[in-house]
Design an enzyme around this catalytic site. Sequence first.
Site: not given
Ligand code: PEP
Ligand code: MG
Length: 759
Positions: A365, A606, A630, A640, A677
Amino acid sequence: MLETLRKIVQEVNSAPDLESVLDVIVRRVQRAIRTDVCSIYLLDQARERYVLMATQGLNRKSVGQVSLSLDEGIVGMVGQRAEPINLENAAAHSAFTYLKGTGERKFHAFLGVPIIHHRVLLGVLVVQQKLIRKFDEAEEAFMVTISAQLAGVIAHAEATGSINRISEQDKTESDRKFEGVSGCIGVAIGPAVVMTPLADLDGVPDRRVDDVKAEVSKFKSALSQVRRDIKKVGRSLAKRLRSEERELFDVYIRMLDDNALGGEVIARIKEGSWAQGALKQVIGEHVKQFSLMDDPYLRERATDIKDLGRRMLTCLQESGPALSEIEFPENTILVADELTPAMLGEVPTEKLIGLLSVNGSGNSHAAILARSMGIPTVMGVVDLPYTRIEGLNIILDGYSGRVFVNPSEDLSQCYQDILREENEVNAGLEGLKDLPAETTDGYRMPLWVNTGLITDVARSLERGAEGIGLYRTEIPFMIRDFFPSEQDQTDTYRKQLEAFAPRPVTMRTLDIGGDKPLPYFPIVEDNPFLGWRGIRVTLDHPEIFIVQIRAMLRAAEGLDNLRIMLPMVTNVQEVDESKRLIEQAVEELREEGYTINQPLIGVMIEVPAAVYQVRRFARRVDFISVGSNDLTQYLLAVDRNNPRVAGLYVSYHPAVLKALQFIALEAHKENVSVSICGEMASDPGGAILLMAMGYDVLSMNATNLPKVKFALRGISFEQARELLSQIIVMDNVDKIHMKLRQTLQELGLGQLTRPTIPD
Ligand code: PEP
Ligand code: MG
């Protein structure tokens, strides 16, 4: 054997430099398997030769003097085959080369094992014996184990050695390269500033001081403070402790004396080190000595010394200037063992040009935030001795994930050119703000943004975002010391909703767990990504969930642009339960007199389980949004966050592409809008493929939005469909990347592909 191994590894770990590391290995291995000779040949990449770097049993004068080419001798064969070679009489082998001056002629038995670190061959570990005999299986297994365990230490010692040569006056090493993975594209050139986590001795960077006197007095007052604290704790526990336990406190205090630890630290400060660095060295040496002891009681004392060290460090850090008072240099490249979202806010934005994290990967993140802020970032540079690079000049290449320490004039020039090109491209994209993302044959693609910080809002609007596809609500939760109240949350959410109204704002419910812990709500698990995260946490805590939903609904009063999105959903019951709680919040607020309209509700896809239930979800909600970050991690079984497997985390993996296409088709069968997203939508090539798959909205980081718009305006929908039909049948990721790059170049969009960078 295990005990011998443990001891060797510990002793090697405590050796101060590469020479001693190698020396300990050859001495201890020779003794452990009672052989006549143990030697280490390290690969000198520049000269393409194996150099004898340490030996026990051969002529020591030949160390550093004799070497072999890559295909020479049995050592060369071990390297080429990347496997052990065990011979009863090496001299009788056709590949044998006698190394003059080593005195190895009298040895017959030979066992060589490669030393490999992260797939890179570092050298060969060899044992030899006078007897004609094969080393037995246990000996071979021991050698393979020791080599595998020590490869990392050798790589680290090599790297530290080269950095030390830079820090010393002669600056002999230049362009020292370290590999990581891209966190955010772009190039940064500037001095390294190492951020030390509080009370973490290992993370203290090396720093020199001019005012030795002031540094000594700073340390002395920290000493007195710790003495007072220990006495106080000792007094308060006195009644509950036996006399021998009480004595422990006296031992602690004596350790701080001038003729013990305290004196040693002061001596180091007088040599020019800052107090924290001197403390780290002294404590480190003592901890290592104690850890090597056979007696379990004495070994345990290492913990006491560490604890004392941490206490003193805390005092020193508390007495030092607060982060906000530190004068950061221009063009700061912030370096940390583990970059956290909170650290990004510590350096004034006008001074911060690059980020470097030893741990984590491109999908952590912190990296996602860095991308939304547009700061070139490299993650997972695991071999970088980061505490040694404070103040050194660095080139950070966010395209390839490489870092160069102490770059040469030539290399700096080369990267300056890339920086100039980058600025030209970005300036060219500025004019796109008010133009639609429309293909050459008139297909219109809505481009939304992902946000988290309030500063993202202004940047997003400046760049022409048409909505928010993902507002990561956990980010405002992460930068606080306790759960924000309903009113606090309402105020924060209102800013996002108001700034974008009447454009839609998609607020995701709290998505904590995994790599997003809250400091005030620790979740300790062996497998956090498979554990209590996302919707699982909030459904278990309806009091947190309902407060958040109420805050969202209140914030949207009168604006009517709220969409609520549920993360990490794996079954329909979670959706039903969440909808029930949202309904409850709507009813409550209406009863309290608020004018609340029903928000749109969506789920994130996800996890693989959700992929196969898209239609079931679609029947229950208003929209579907794919979290490809995810989804990629769970489809490919690749953490990740883990730099070791970062190379396996591939957004364009054929399985990921198939899943993404399937989701869009399934959602449309139920006439439900589907967006994405995850970070893939931020990549121009990815955006083209996703548009061709039928995604209705692409939501991305604000930094990349102009590039994506430029790409979509340069291609026709038909061409995108054609490209997808070719790529979706490919089974090789490298070929997929090549095809994408080639297509962008043919369309005149070559400036969006990675610049060519010297190897
Ligand atoms: C994802 O997992 O693609 C997502 C947008 O959420 P995050 O990256 O915050 O886990
Ligand atoms: Mg996610």
